[in-house]
Design an enzyme around this catalytic site. Structure first.
Site, PDB file in Angstrom:
ATOM      1  N   CYS A   2       0.595  -1.468  -0.319  1.00 46.60           N
ATOM      2  CA  CYS A   2      -0.139  -0.171  -0.583  1.00 46.60           C
ATOM      3  C   CYS A   2       0.903   1.399   0.348  1.00 46.60           C
ATOM      4  O   CYS A   2       2.477   1.144   1.040  1.00 46.60           O
ATOM      5  CB  CYS A   2      -0.922  -0.317   0.978  1.00 46.60           C
ATOM      6  N   ARG A  27       4.944   0.328  -6.191  1.00 45.84           N
ATOM      7  CA  ARG A  27       5.611  -0.445  -5.017  1.00 45.84           C
ATOM      8  C   ARG A  27       4.211  -1.798  -5.015  1.00 45.84           C
ATOM      9  O   ARG A  27       4.287  -2.825  -4.110  1.00 45.84           O
ATOM     10  CB  ARG A  27       4.519   0.287  -3.585  1.00 45.84           C
ATOM     11  N   TRP A  74      -2.732  -2.948  -1.436  1.00 46.51           N
ATOM     12  CA  TRP A  74      -2.684  -4.192  -1.938  1.00 46.51           C
ATOM     13  C   TRP A  74      -3.095  -4.706  -1.382  1.00 46.51           C
ATOM     14  O   TRP A  74      -3.161  -4.949   0.216  1.00 46.51           O
ATOM     15  CB  TRP A  74      -0.882  -5.021  -1.937  1.00 46.51           C
ATOM     16  N   ASN A 100      -1.192   2.002   5.351  1.00 44.52           N
ATOM     17  CA  ASN A 100      -0.687   1.241   5.270  1.00 44.52           C
ATOM     18  C   ASN A 100      -0.498   0.331   6.148  1.00 44.52           C
ATOM     19  O   ASN A 100       0.027   0.828   7.902  1.00 44.52           O
ATOM     20  CB  ASN A 100       0.167   2.306   4.534  1.00 44.52           C
ATOM     21  N   GLY A 101      -0.153  -0.682   6.668  1.00 42.56           N
ATOM     22  CA  GLY A 101      -0.611  -2.072   7.440  1.00 42.56           C
ATOM     23  C   GLY A 101      -1.093  -2.385   8.091  1.00 42.56           C
ATOM     24  O   GLY A 101      -1.393  -3.296   6.449  1.00 42.56           O
ATOM     25  N   GLU A 485      18.829 -16.866  -8.184  1.00 46.95           N
ATOM     26  CA  GLU A 485      17.976 -15.631  -8.893  1.00 46.95           C
ATOM     27  C   GLU A 485      17.747 -15.448  -9.937  1.00 46.95           C
ATOM     28  O   GLU A 485      16.336 -14.597 -10.328  1.00 46.95           O
ATOM     29  CB  GLU A 485      19.220 -14.618  -7.760  1.00 46.95           C
ATOM     30  N   LYS A 489      13.941 -14.339 -10.896  1.00 47.54           N
ATOM     31  CA  LYS A 489      13.866 -12.787 -11.991  1.00 47.54           C
ATOM     32  C   LYS A 489      12.622 -14.020 -13.060  1.00 47.54           C
ATOM     33  O   LYS A 489      11.719 -12.864 -13.206  1.00 47.54           O
ATOM     34  CB  LYS A 489      15.062 -12.952 -12.813  1.00 47.54           C
ATOM     35  N   GLU A 492       9.171 -14.156 -11.450  1.00 49.40           N
ATOM     36  CA  GLU A 492       8.432 -13.008 -11.058  1.00 49.40           C
ATOM     37  C   GLU A 492       8.271 -12.280 -12.454  1.00 49.40           C
ATOM     38  O   GLU A 492       7.264 -11.867 -11.919  1.00 49.40           O
ATOM     39  CB  GLU A 492       9.339 -12.239 -10.472  1.00 49.40           C
ATOM     40  N   HIS A 508      19.901 -36.038  -7.538  1.00 49.49           N
ATOM     41  CA  HIS A 508      19.026 -36.269  -6.453  1.00 49.49           C
ATOM     42  C   HIS A 508      17.815 -35.914  -6.647  1.00 49.49           C
ATOM     43  O   HIS A 508      16.646 -36.126  -5.966  1.00 49.49           O
ATOM     44  CB  HIS A 508      19.289 -35.691  -5.374  1.00 49.49           C
ATOM     45  N   LYS A 607       6.615  -3.882  -4.122  1.00 54.42           N
ATOM     46  CA  LYS A 607       8.243  -3.634  -4.253  1.00 54.42           C
ATOM     47  C   LYS A 607       8.912  -3.683  -3.433  1.00 54.42           C
ATOM     48  O   LYS A 607       9.959  -4.495  -2.858  1.00 54.42           O
ATOM     49  CB  LYS A 607       8.400  -2.182  -4.818  1.00 54.42           C
TER      50      LYS A 607
HETATM   51  O1  M6R Z   1      13.745  -4.606  -0.073  1.00 53.88           O
HETATM   52  P1  M6R Z   1      13.930  -6.263   0.439  1.00 53.88           P
HETATM   53  O2  M6R Z   1      15.226  -5.706  -0.842  1.00 53.88           O
HETATM   54  O3  M6R Z   1      13.741  -6.509   2.073  1.00 53.88           O
HETATM   55  O4  M6R Z   1      12.843  -6.962  -0.100  1.00 53.88           O
HETATM   56  C1  M6R Z   1      13.020  -8.365  -0.470  1.00 53.88           C
HETATM   57  C2  M6R Z   1      11.841  -9.125  -1.275  1.00 53.88           C
HETATM   58  O5  M6R Z   1      10.546  -8.391  -1.252  1.00 53.88           O
HETATM   59  C3  M6R Z   1      12.306  -8.253  -3.260  1.00 53.88           C
HETATM   60  O6  M6R Z   1      13.713  -8.508  -3.226  1.00 53.88           O
HETATM   61  C4  M6R Z   1      11.474  -9.492  -3.702  1.00 53.88           C
HETATM   62  O7  M6R Z   1      12.039 -10.618  -3.722  1.00 53.88           O
HETATM   63  C5  M6R Z   1      11.999  -8.696  -5.098  1.00 53.88           C
HETATM   64  N1  M6R Z   1      10.496  -8.763  -6.102  1.00 53.88           N
HETATM   65  C6  M6R Z   1      13.011  -9.509  -6.115  1.00 53.88           C
HETATM   66  O8  M6R Z   1      12.654  -9.164  -7.351  1.00 53.88           O
END
Ligand code: M6R
Length: 612
Positions: A2, A27, A74, A100-101, A485, A489, A492, A508, A607
């Site tokens: 949010c 965000r 959100w 927000n929260g 990673e 990516k 996502e 395995h 985000k």
């Molecule tokens: O702001 P942060 O680095 O603490 O966020 C952690 C994760 O939420 C963040 O890295 C998320 O996995 C990204 N969408 C990855 O691309």
């Protein structure tokens, strides 16, 4: 997650708030709304879907007000819908709030308020704040500050709440606990926002509101009170942001812009931290806690998502360079496994946003047991940077793309610097080795530029992934986290099921997945694991699997076997993640593009994940 925007001044606050909400879109959200005061009443427009739908509606109804509060939601409690969108208004229409929260005790509060006849319209936890505040206000003879003190003490959970009151149309109020809220100070106008992006266009003079504080804001003035209602003063900070940082600058997507920024951002994260003659690393942010850092018996890396992968790389690097026991943990799991933490453990809390709730909670747990916290954050002034004992900023600049790219390579860079600094202090590396690592680090930005030039070739490879449903990413040693990673990516932003695995683990289990429809991306550079990875490639090919290999330039052996090879320059084994991650970012980006995905707004993602 949010986002909040507030405005009070002589302009149309609704326009400014809606523009601010557009800045906060990155965000992650699913609905948006705005409230203002016109004709002596609180007016609200809120819409499920994109801020653009909200913008069109407020334009159609010619909504205008000198004061406005707005929100991107959100969904947590209740589906995305017009009704569940914020702002929420109180039973008698006296106050409207955006939140927000998460309010953890909302159910019990809701039941009590319902018994008193308050009618709830939404399924949200947030609506309870509006009804509660109206009720407390009535019992406080309309004294908003006194009422907010009570509300702040009654609510359990995390919140930034911004409030409009019909009885005080020239004021905005706010309370905060655990969720960020920034006051932007203008001339004859003032602003509020969840982060600096809606503010930078208007002002660089900001105040980060602290937990437990209460804010009263008018167009020309503001007062901040502590939780005992004593007025306090805050020094203003300068917002370290430029408009160019929050615009696409000719790139099709923020993600692409940020991938391309990496030669500069990697350099920025080491700027001033390596001596000109490459003989030593200097980290200004750890002066007061340097002995605690150098003499720790254990290093622990806590983070989520991509930042967790940076922590995983760091474990390999710190163990090898500093010869100290290291652990890495997903922050969201840390507290719940009742970890053994010794006083004096050095904890690296890694976070782009510095607002990730899971990481904040893990820090609290570690602090409680006497650990020293070193924050590695990108966002200046963020919660994690403030609750850490010391640390270092990554200086990657604002990262808007939901898929983290430049923040990751900046985190790696800073973690390398920490490892070298500690190794230097412990004497686990010779001066010549330190010099060698510093020189190689310094060469990385140019090598990244070289890899970025491979983008057209990577685009061609991604066309072959357009219609696939599942893929594997493999790496060994320090490249294992990069495989994770790369898979993160890919999933996502393309929604392809992508599994990251340690290459040695393939036999395995995951080898069962391999056939001609499940391609494998494998990091096969000339490091100490090269021959073993080569065997893995052969095992995949023997089962008709397609192989996309990340190799060093001129590797003809793998070229002869793999379906596609992406050739990158060489650096030392431990620094290579800074290079191998770049083609994986481009591969995910181009694949998402050929599949027609909404790259900067991937579905369901936020985000900054500010709830546990
Ligand atoms: O702001 P942060 O680095 O603490 O966020 C952690 C994760 O939420 C963040 O890295 C998320 O996995 C990204 N969408 C990855 O691309």
């Amino acid at each position: 997650m949010c986002g909040i925007v507030g405005y009070i001044g002589d302009k149309n606050g609704i326009d400014i708030v809606v523009k601010g909400l557009q800045r906060l879109e990155y965000r992650g959200y699913d609905s948006a709304g705005v409230a203002g005061i016109s004709a002596g009443k609180i007016q609200i427009v809120k819409k499920n879907g994109r801020v653009d739908v909200l913008r069109q509606t407020v334009e159609d109804v010619k909504f205008s007000s000198h004061v406005g509060i707005g929100h991107t939601r959100w969904a947590t409690h209740g589906e995305p819908s017009d009704i569940n969108a914020h702002p929420h208004i109180s039973h008698k229409g006296k106050v409207a709030i955006v939140h927000n929260g998460i309010i953890e005790n909302y159910l019990s509060l809701k039941k009590e308020l319902q018994k008193k006849g308050k009618v709830f319209l939404s399924e949200t936890d947030s609506e309870v704040i509006a009804h509660l505040l109206e009720e407390v206000l009535e019992n406080s003879a309309g004294d908003m500050i006194a009422a907010l003190q009570i509300v702040q003490r009654t609510l359990v959970g995390a919140f930034a709440v911004v409030i409009l009151s019909v009885d005080e149309p020239n004021l905005i109020y706010a309370i905060k606990k655990g969720t960020p809220l920034v006051l932007g100070i203008g001339k004859g106008e003032n602003f509020l926002a969840s982060d600096g992006t809606p503010l930078v266009q208007y002002t660089k003079s900001v105040i980060y509101i602290g937990d437990g504080e209460i804010l009263r804001l008018s167009a020309n003035d503001f007062q901040i009170y502590n939780s005992d209602i004593q007025e306090i003063s805050h020094a203003t900070s300068v917002l370290e942001m430029e408009m160019s940082m929050i615009e696409k600058d000719g790139y099709a997507h923020f993600m692409l812009k940020e991938i391309y920024e990496q030669p500069k951002t990697i350099l920025d994260s080491m700027r001033g931290r390596i001596a000109a003659d490459m003989s030593e690393v200097k980290l200004g942010g750890i002066n007061n806690y340097a002995p605690q850092l150098y003499n720790a018996n254990r290093y622990l890396f806590l983070a989520c998502g991509t930042s967790y992968h940076a922590g995983m790389v760091a474990r390999y690097v710190f163990e090898q360079l500093c010869r100290v026991s290291c652990e890495v943990d997903v922050a969201s799991e840390f507290r719940y496994r009742k970890p053994v933490i010794h006083a004096g453990d050095a904890i690296f809390a890694i976070s782009q946003s510095g607002e990730t709730a899971d990481t904040i909670v893990a820090i609290e747990e570690a602090k409680h047991h006497g650990a020293n916290i070193f924050g590695i954050c990108n966002v200046v002034g963020s919660t994690i940077s403030r609750v850490s004992h010391e640390g270092a900023y990554t200086h990657a600049g604002v990262e808007i793309g939901v898929a983290s790219t430049k923040a990751f390579t900046a985190q790696l860079t800073v973690l390398y610097l920490f490892a070298l600094k500690i190794a230097q202090s412990k004497g686990t590396l010779t001066p010549a080795q330190i010099k060698q690592y510093c020189s190689e680090l310094h060469a990385i930005p140019d090598q990244v530029s070289e890899i970025l030039a491979l983008s057209p070739q990577i685009l061609e490879i991604s066309k072959s992934l357009k219609d696939i449903h599942s893929m594997l990413f493999l790496g060994r040693g320090v490249q294992f986290p990069i495989a994770l990673e790369g898979a993160l990516k890919m999933k996502e932003i393309t929604y392809i099921h992508a599994e990251g695995y340690a290459a040695g683990e393939m036999k395995h289990g995951p080898i069962a997945l391999i056939d001609e429809f499940v391609p494998t991306v494998i990091i096969a550079i000339k490091d100490s694991n090269y021959l073993k990875v080569l065997s893995n490639i052969k095992e995949i090919k023997a089962r008709k699997g397609k192989v996309i290999a990340i190799v060093n330039k001129g590797d003809d052996d793998i070229k002869g076997i793999a379906d596609f090879c992406i050739e990158i320059p060489e650096t030392s084994e431990l620094l290579a993640p800074l290079l191998t991650t770049i083609p994986l970012q481009l591969l995910a980006y181009h694949t998402a593009n050929v599949r027609g995905c909404d790259i900067d707004k991937p579905r369901n993602l936020a985000k900054s994940v500010t709830v546990e």
